[in-house]
Design an enzyme around this catalytic site. Structure first.
Site: not given
Ligand code: NAD
Ligand code: GLY
Length: 365
Positions: A144, A186, A242, A246, A249, A253
Protein backbone atom coordinates in the site's frame (compact mmCIF):
# COMPACT_ATOMS: atom_id res chain seq x y z
CA UNK A 1 28.83 -7.72 12.63
CA UNK A 2 25.63 -8.11 10.65
CA UNK A 3 23.35 -10.91 11.78
CA UNK A 4 20.23 -12.19 10.01
CA UNK A 5 17.52 -13.63 12.27
CA UNK A 6 15.05 -14.61 9.57
CA UNK A 7 14.17 -14.29 5.92
CA UNK A 8 10.50 -14.53 4.97
CA UNK A 9 8.79 -14.30 1.58
CA UNK A 10 5.68 -12.53 0.48
CA UNK A 11 4.24 -14.95 -2.09
CA UNK A 12 2.78 -13.01 -5.00
CA UNK A 13 3.80 -15.04 -8.04
CA UNK A 14 6.38 -13.24 -10.15
CA UNK A 15 6.10 -10.23 -7.81
CA UNK A 16 7.11 -12.25 -4.73
CA UNK A 17 9.76 -10.69 -2.52
CA UNK A 18 11.93 -11.39 0.52
CA UNK A 19 11.77 -9.76 3.94
CA UNK A 20 15.16 -9.90 5.68
CA UNK A 21 15.14 -9.33 9.45
CA UNK A 22 18.40 -8.81 11.32
CA UNK A 23 20.94 -6.54 12.94
CA UNK A 24 23.16 -4.07 11.10
CA UNK A 25 21.58 -5.04 7.79
CA UNK A 26 21.94 -1.43 6.63
CA UNK A 27 25.62 -2.22 6.18
CA UNK A 28 24.87 -5.34 4.12
CA UNK A 29 24.75 -3.90 0.59
CA UNK A 30 24.72 -7.47 -0.71
CA UNK A 31 21.06 -7.78 0.29
CA UNK A 32 20.12 -4.86 -1.96
CA UNK A 33 22.56 -5.24 -4.87
CA UNK A 34 20.89 -8.27 -6.53
CA UNK A 35 17.79 -6.12 -7.12
CA UNK A 36 19.68 -3.25 -8.68
CA UNK A 37 22.01 -4.69 -11.30
CA UNK A 38 23.85 -1.87 -13.00
CA UNK A 39 21.04 0.66 -12.58
CA UNK A 40 20.96 3.98 -10.78
CA UNK A 41 19.81 4.17 -7.14
CA UNK A 42 17.90 6.99 -5.45
CA UNK A 43 17.72 6.74 -1.66
CA UNK A 44 14.74 8.63 -0.25
CA UNK A 45 14.90 9.60 3.41
CA UNK A 46 13.95 12.48 5.70
CA UNK A 47 15.82 15.05 7.76
CA UNK A 48 15.57 13.02 10.99
CA UNK A 49 16.59 9.60 9.64
CA UNK A 50 19.18 10.72 7.07
CA UNK A 51 21.67 12.09 9.63
CA UNK A 52 21.42 8.77 11.50
CA UNK A 53 21.64 6.17 8.73
CA UNK A 54 22.03 7.61 5.21
CA UNK A 55 25.82 7.62 5.11
CA UNK A 56 26.00 3.98 6.20
CA UNK A 57 23.52 2.89 3.56
CA UNK A 58 25.38 4.89 0.89
CA UNK A 59 28.64 3.27 1.97
CA UNK A 60 27.18 -0.21 1.68
CA UNK A 61 26.20 0.57 -1.93
CA UNK A 62 29.60 1.95 -2.89
CA UNK A 63 30.48 1.42 -6.54
CA UNK A 64 26.89 1.93 -7.68
CA UNK A 65 25.47 5.21 -9.02
CA UNK A 66 23.76 6.37 -5.83
CA UNK A 67 22.02 9.70 -5.22
CA UNK A 68 19.78 10.70 -2.35
CA UNK A 69 16.90 13.03 -1.66
CA UNK A 70 16.08 14.15 1.90
CA UNK A 71 12.46 15.14 2.55
CA UNK A 72 11.12 17.19 5.45
CA UNK A 73 10.04 14.98 8.36
CA UNK A 74 6.42 14.53 9.35
CA UNK A 75 2.98 13.31 8.35
CA UNK A 76 2.09 16.88 7.33
CA UNK A 77 4.59 16.54 4.46
CA UNK A 78 3.08 13.31 3.15
CA UNK A 79 1.51 15.08 0.19
CA UNK A 80 1.79 15.63 -3.54
CA UNK A 81 4.02 18.65 -3.11
CA UNK A 82 6.67 16.66 -1.23
CA UNK A 83 6.26 13.76 -3.65
CA UNK A 84 7.31 16.14 -6.38
CA UNK A 85 10.68 16.62 -4.65
CA UNK A 86 11.38 12.93 -5.39
CA UNK A 87 10.44 13.37 -9.05
CA UNK A 88 12.58 16.54 -9.24
CA UNK A 89 15.60 14.63 -7.93
CA UNK A 90 15.04 11.72 -10.33
CA UNK A 91 14.65 13.97 -13.36
CA UNK A 92 17.47 16.37 -12.46
CA UNK A 93 19.79 13.37 -12.20
CA UNK A 94 18.41 11.86 -15.45
CA UNK A 95 17.31 8.61 -13.84
CA UNK A 96 15.95 6.13 -16.40
CA UNK A 97 13.44 3.30 -16.21
CA UNK A 98 16.09 0.89 -14.93
CA UNK A 99 16.55 2.84 -11.71
CA UNK A 100 15.65 1.69 -8.19
CA UNK A 101 14.28 3.80 -5.34
CA UNK A 102 15.22 2.86 -1.78
CA UNK A 103 13.01 4.08 1.08
CA UNK A 104 15.03 4.73 4.24
CA UNK A 105 12.69 5.82 7.02
CA UNK A 106 9.35 5.18 8.68
CA UNK A 107 5.94 4.68 7.13
CA UNK A 108 5.72 8.21 5.78
CA UNK A 109 8.93 7.89 3.74
CA UNK A 110 8.02 4.31 2.74
CA UNK A 111 4.51 5.16 1.52
CA UNK A 112 5.75 8.17 -0.45
CA UNK A 113 8.74 6.39 -1.98
CA UNK A 114 6.58 3.45 -3.03
CA UNK A 115 4.08 5.76 -4.68
CA UNK A 116 6.85 7.70 -6.43
CA UNK A 117 8.21 4.36 -7.72
CA UNK A 118 4.74 3.37 -8.95
CA UNK A 119 4.44 6.63 -10.92
CA UNK A 120 7.95 7.44 -12.15
CA UNK A 121 8.17 6.55 -15.84
CA UNK A 122 5.07 4.39 -15.26
CA UNK A 123 6.79 2.22 -12.68
CA UNK A 124 10.31 1.53 -11.46
CA UNK A 125 11.61 -0.84 -8.77
CA UNK A 126 11.75 0.08 -5.11
CA UNK A 127 13.13 -1.40 -1.90
CA UNK A 128 11.96 -0.76 1.64
CA UNK A 129 14.45 -0.17 4.46
CA UNK A 130 11.98 0.61 7.28
CA UNK A 131 13.34 2.27 10.43
CA UNK A 132 10.32 2.50 12.78
CA UNK A 133 8.65 -0.48 14.45
CA UNK A 134 5.37 0.43 12.77
CA UNK A 135 6.96 0.40 9.33
CA UNK A 136 8.89 -2.82 10.07
CA UNK A 137 5.78 -4.77 11.07
CA UNK A 138 3.18 -3.18 8.84
CA UNK A 139 3.64 -0.44 6.26
CA UNK A 140 6.76 -1.75 4.46
CA UNK A 141 5.03 -5.06 3.69
CA UNK A 142 2.05 -5.42 1.39
CA UNK A 143 2.40 -2.68 -1.19
CA UNK A 144 0.00 0.00 0.00
CA UNK A 145 1.62 3.26 -1.12
CA UNK A 146 0.39 6.81 -1.33
CA UNK A 147 0.05 10.32 0.03
CA UNK A 148 -2.56 12.32 1.92
CA UNK A 149 -4.94 14.84 0.36
CA UNK A 150 -6.25 17.83 2.34
CA UNK A 151 -9.65 16.11 2.22
CA UNK A 152 -8.50 12.68 3.37
CA UNK A 153 -5.61 10.57 4.66
CA UNK A 154 -3.95 8.14 2.18
CA UNK A 155 -6.57 9.03 -0.43
CA UNK A 156 -4.13 9.24 -3.38
CA UNK A 157 -2.13 6.07 -3.91
CA UNK A 158 -1.52 2.73 -5.54
CA UNK A 159 -0.97 -0.91 -4.68
CA UNK A 160 2.66 -1.36 -5.69
CA UNK A 161 4.89 -4.02 -4.17
CA UNK A 162 8.56 -3.51 -3.25
CA UNK A 163 11.26 -5.86 -4.61
CA UNK A 164 12.62 -6.47 -1.10
CA UNK A 165 12.19 -5.38 2.52
CA UNK A 166 15.36 -5.04 4.61
CA UNK A 167 14.60 -4.73 8.33
CA UNK A 168 17.55 -3.66 10.47
CA UNK A 169 16.20 -3.90 14.02
CA UNK A 170 19.17 -1.93 15.37
CA UNK A 171 17.64 1.21 13.86
CA UNK A 172 14.99 0.94 16.58
CA UNK A 173 17.62 1.89 19.16
CA UNK A 174 17.29 5.55 18.15
CA UNK A 175 13.49 5.51 17.96
CA UNK A 176 11.70 7.56 20.67
CA UNK A 177 9.82 5.42 23.26
CA UNK A 178 6.49 6.87 22.20
CA UNK A 179 7.05 5.78 18.57
CA UNK A 180 8.10 2.30 19.74
CA UNK A 181 4.84 1.96 21.68
CA UNK A 182 2.88 3.14 18.64
CA UNK A 183 4.46 0.32 16.61
CA UNK A 184 3.57 -2.20 19.33
CA UNK A 185 -0.12 -1.46 18.70
CA UNK A 186 0.19 -2.97 15.23
CA UNK A 187 2.11 -5.95 16.66
CA UNK A 188 -0.68 -6.65 19.17
CA UNK A 189 -3.15 -6.34 16.30
CA UNK A 190 -1.75 -9.48 14.59
CA UNK A 191 -2.22 -11.54 17.75
CA UNK A 192 -5.76 -10.31 18.16
CA UNK A 193 -6.75 -10.94 14.54
CA UNK A 194 -5.91 -14.61 14.20
CA UNK A 195 -2.86 -15.55 16.23
CA UNK A 196 -3.85 -16.23 19.89
CA UNK A 197 -0.56 -18.01 20.57
CA UNK A 198 1.34 -14.87 19.53
CA UNK A 199 -0.99 -12.78 21.71
CA UNK A 200 -0.06 -14.95 24.72
CA UNK A 201 3.64 -14.66 23.81
CA UNK A 202 3.27 -10.87 23.75
CA UNK A 203 1.69 -10.94 27.21
CA UNK A 204 4.79 -12.72 28.48
CA UNK A 205 7.31 -10.59 26.58
CA UNK A 206 6.01 -7.02 26.48
CA UNK A 207 8.54 -5.76 29.01
CA UNK A 208 11.48 -7.19 27.02
CA UNK A 209 10.07 -5.63 23.85
CA UNK A 210 9.90 -2.20 25.46
CA UNK A 211 13.50 -2.67 26.62
CA UNK A 212 14.35 -3.37 22.95
CA UNK A 213 15.85 -6.78 23.66
CA UNK A 214 17.08 -7.77 20.14
CA UNK A 215 16.01 -11.45 20.03
CA UNK A 216 12.58 -10.59 21.42
CA UNK A 217 12.10 -7.72 18.98
CA UNK A 218 13.24 -9.89 16.07
CA UNK A 219 10.72 -12.59 17.01
CA UNK A 220 7.85 -10.08 17.29
CA UNK A 221 8.76 -8.54 13.94
CA UNK A 222 9.14 -11.91 12.24
CA UNK A 223 5.78 -13.18 13.50
CA UNK A 224 4.04 -9.89 12.58
CA UNK A 225 5.53 -9.91 9.07
CA UNK A 226 4.65 -13.59 8.61
CA UNK A 227 1.04 -12.93 9.64
CA UNK A 228 0.81 -9.92 7.35
CA UNK A 229 2.53 -11.69 4.43
CA UNK A 230 0.01 -14.55 4.66
CA UNK A 231 -2.94 -12.14 4.53
CA UNK A 232 -1.45 -10.11 1.65
CA UNK A 233 -0.68 -13.28 -0.35
CA UNK A 234 -4.32 -14.27 0.00
CA UNK A 235 -5.92 -10.89 -0.65
CA UNK A 236 -3.47 -8.36 -2.09
CA UNK A 237 -6.06 -5.69 -2.95
CA UNK A 238 -8.29 -5.92 0.12
CA UNK A 239 -11.26 -7.57 -1.55
CA UNK A 240 -11.88 -9.53 1.65
CA UNK A 241 -9.59 -10.87 4.35
CA UNK A 242 -7.05 -8.01 4.24
CA UNK A 243 -9.71 -5.74 5.76
CA UNK A 244 -9.05 -7.56 9.06
CA UNK A 245 -5.81 -5.55 9.26
CA UNK A 246 -8.01 -2.54 9.99
CA UNK A 247 -8.84 -3.84 13.48
CA UNK A 248 -9.08 -0.80 15.77
CA UNK A 249 -8.59 1.55 12.83
CA UNK A 250 -12.15 2.89 12.34
CA UNK A 251 -12.28 3.93 15.99
CA UNK A 252 -8.65 5.02 15.71
CA UNK A 253 -9.14 7.22 12.65
CA UNK A 254 -12.04 8.95 14.41
CA UNK A 255 -9.68 9.73 17.31
CA UNK A 256 -6.84 10.89 15.02
CA UNK A 257 -9.09 13.14 12.93
CA UNK A 258 -11.12 14.35 15.90
CA UNK A 259 -8.05 15.37 17.88
CA UNK A 260 -6.23 16.83 14.86
CA UNK A 261 -3.35 14.95 13.21
CA UNK A 262 -0.25 14.81 15.36
CA UNK A 263 -1.99 14.99 18.76
CA UNK A 264 -2.36 11.22 19.05
CA UNK A 265 0.05 9.01 17.12
CA UNK A 266 -1.61 6.55 14.75
CA UNK A 267 -0.57 3.58 16.91
CA UNK A 268 -1.92 5.22 20.06
CA UNK A 269 -5.30 5.72 18.40
CA UNK A 270 -5.22 2.11 17.15
CA UNK A 271 -4.43 0.91 20.70
CA UNK A 272 -7.49 2.66 22.13
CA UNK A 273 -9.46 1.61 19.04
CA UNK A 274 -8.67 -2.10 19.56
CA UNK A 275 -9.84 -1.83 23.18
CA UNK A 276 -13.06 -0.16 21.99
CA UNK A 277 -13.58 -2.94 19.43
CA UNK A 278 -13.09 -5.49 22.24
CA UNK A 279 -15.52 -3.71 24.56
CA UNK A 280 -18.15 -3.41 21.81
CA UNK A 281 -17.69 -7.11 21.04
CA UNK A 282 -18.32 -7.84 24.72
CA UNK A 283 -21.53 -5.75 24.66
CA UNK A 284 -22.65 -7.82 21.70
CA UNK A 285 -22.05 -10.97 23.73
CA UNK A 286 -19.23 -12.13 21.44
CA UNK A 287 -16.32 -11.88 23.85
CA UNK A 288 -15.88 -12.52 27.59
CA UNK A 289 -15.06 -9.81 30.14
CA UNK A 290 -11.84 -11.69 30.96
CA UNK A 291 -10.71 -11.55 27.31
CA UNK A 292 -11.48 -7.82 27.14
CA UNK A 293 -9.40 -7.33 30.29
CA UNK A 294 -6.49 -9.22 28.66
CA UNK A 295 -6.66 -6.90 25.64
CA UNK A 296 -6.71 -3.79 27.84
CA UNK A 297 -3.84 -5.06 30.01
CA UNK A 298 -1.63 -5.80 26.99
CA UNK A 299 -2.38 -2.49 25.26
CA UNK A 300 -1.64 -0.66 28.50
CA UNK A 301 1.57 -2.67 29.07
CA UNK A 302 2.70 -1.52 25.62
CA UNK A 303 2.48 2.08 26.86
CA UNK A 304 -0.69 2.86 24.93
CA UNK A 305 -4.03 4.41 25.90
CA UNK A 306 -6.99 2.05 26.30
CA UNK A 307 -9.79 4.63 26.15
CA UNK A 308 -10.72 7.39 23.70
CA UNK A 309 -10.54 11.12 24.39
CA UNK A 310 -13.84 12.85 25.21
CA UNK A 311 -14.77 13.90 21.69
CA UNK A 312 -18.51 13.50 22.30
CA UNK A 313 -20.60 10.57 21.02
CA UNK A 314 -22.19 12.52 18.13
CA UNK A 315 -18.87 13.74 16.83
CA UNK A 316 -17.23 10.34 17.26
CA UNK A 317 -20.04 8.64 15.36
CA UNK A 318 -19.85 11.21 12.54
CA UNK A 319 -16.07 10.77 12.30
CA UNK A 320 -16.43 7.00 12.11
CA UNK A 321 -18.93 7.39 9.27
CA UNK A 322 -16.38 9.09 6.98
CA UNK A 323 -13.84 6.30 7.35
CA UNK A 324 -12.75 4.52 4.15
CA UNK A 325 -14.21 1.29 5.52
CA UNK A 326 -17.77 2.55 4.99
CA UNK A 327 -19.14 0.67 1.96
CA UNK A 328 -22.43 1.54 0.25
CA UNK A 329 -23.39 3.72 3.24
CA UNK A 330 -22.94 0.77 5.65
CA UNK A 331 -20.44 1.08 8.48
CA UNK A 332 -18.30 -2.05 8.60
CA UNK A 333 -16.20 -2.76 11.67
CA UNK A 334 -13.58 -5.29 12.55
CA UNK A 335 -14.87 -6.88 15.75
CA UNK A 336 -13.82 -9.84 17.86
CA UNK A 337 -15.44 -13.19 18.52
CA UNK A 338 -12.56 -13.82 20.92
CA UNK A 339 -8.81 -13.26 21.07
CA UNK A 340 -7.46 -14.39 17.70
CA UNK A 341 -10.92 -14.41 16.08
CA UNK A 342 -11.46 -11.09 14.31
CA UNK A 343 -14.36 -10.65 11.86
CA UNK A 344 -15.26 -7.88 9.42
CA UNK A 345 -18.95 -7.17 9.78
CA UNK A 346 -21.71 -4.63 9.35
CA UNK A 347 -24.03 -7.00 11.20
CA UNK A 348 -23.95 -5.52 14.71
CA UNK A 349 -26.38 -3.54 16.85
CA UNK A 350 -26.10 0.21 16.18
CA UNK A 351 -27.62 0.79 19.64
CA UNK A 352 -24.75 -1.11 21.26
CA UNK A 353 -22.26 1.08 19.37
CA UNK A 354 -24.14 4.24 20.37
CA UNK A 355 -24.18 3.18 24.05
CA UNK A 356 -20.44 2.45 23.93
CA UNK A 357 -19.69 5.87 22.45
CA UNK A 358 -21.93 7.68 24.94
CA UNK A 359 -20.24 5.90 27.81
CA UNK A 360 -16.68 6.33 26.56
CA UNK A 361 -16.59 9.49 24.44
CA UNK A 362 -19.82 11.09 25.56
CA UNK A 363 -18.51 13.99 27.57
CA UNK A 364 -18.24 17.12 25.42
CA UNK A 365 -14.66 18.18 24.69
P1 NAD B 1 6.88 8.20 10.56
O1 NAD B 1 7.38 7.72 9.27
O2 NAD B 1 6.37 9.60 10.61
O3 NAD B 1 8.01 8.02 11.65
C1 NAD B 1 7.78 8.45 12.97
C2 NAD B 1 8.89 9.41 13.44
O4 NAD B 1 10.06 8.67 13.73
C3 NAD B 1 9.29 10.44 12.39
O5 NAD B 1 9.61 11.65 13.02
C4 NAD B 1 10.52 9.80 11.78
O6 NAD B 1 11.38 10.73 11.15
C5 NAD B 1 11.17 9.21 12.99
N1 NAD B 1 12.06 8.08 12.78
C6 NAD B 1 11.96 7.12 11.85
N2 NAD B 1 12.88 6.19 12.05
C7 NAD B 1 13.63 6.58 13.10
C8 NAD B 1 14.72 6.02 13.80
N3 NAD B 1 15.21 4.83 13.47
N4 NAD B 1 15.25 6.71 14.82
C9 NAD B 1 14.72 7.90 15.20
N5 NAD B 1 13.66 8.47 14.61
C10 NAD B 1 13.12 7.80 13.57
O7 NAD B 1 5.70 7.28 11.13
P2 NAD B 1 5.44 5.71 11.11
O8 NAD B 1 4.72 5.45 12.36
O9 NAD B 1 6.65 4.94 10.78
O10 NAD B 1 4.45 5.55 9.88
C11 NAD B 1 3.21 6.20 9.85
C12 NAD B 1 2.78 6.30 8.41
O11 NAD B 1 2.64 4.98 7.88
C13 NAD B 1 1.44 6.98 8.23
O12 NAD B 1 1.53 7.89 7.17
C14 NAD B 1 0.49 5.84 7.85
O13 NAD B 1 -0.54 6.25 7.00
C15 NAD B 1 1.42 4.90 7.16
N6 NAD B 1 1.00 3.50 7.20
C16 NAD B 1 1.00 2.83 6.04
C17 NAD B 1 0.64 1.50 6.01
C18 NAD B 1 0.72 0.74 4.73
O14 NAD B 1 0.27 -0.40 4.68
N7 NAD B 1 1.31 1.31 3.69
C19 NAD B 1 0.29 0.85 7.18
C20 NAD B 1 0.30 1.55 8.38
C21 NAD B 1 0.66 2.90 8.37
N1 GLY C 1 -2.08 -1.55 7.10
C1 GLY C 1 -3.20 -2.19 6.51
C2 GLY C 1 -2.87 -2.94 5.27
O1 GLY C 1 -1.74 -3.02 4.86
O2 GLY C 1 -3.77 -3.45 4.65
Amino acid sequence: MARTFATLRVELGDRSYPIHIGQQLIDEGELIRPFIGAGQVMIVSNDVVAPLYLERLERSLEGLQVKSVVLPDGEQYKNLETLNLIFDALLENRFDRGCTLVALGGGVVGDMTGFAAACYQRGVDFIQVPTTLLSQVDSSVGGKTGVNHPLGKNMIGAFYQPRAVIIDIDTLNTLPDRELSAGLAEVIKYGLIDDPEFFAWLEANMEALRKRQPETLAHAIERSCADKAAIVAEDEREAGRRALLNLGHTFGHAIETGMGYGEWLHGEAVGAGMCMAARLSHRLGWMSAEEVARVERLVSAAGLPTAPPPLGADRFEALMAVDKKVQGGQLRLVLLKGIGQAVVTSDFSREALRELLEEEAGRPS
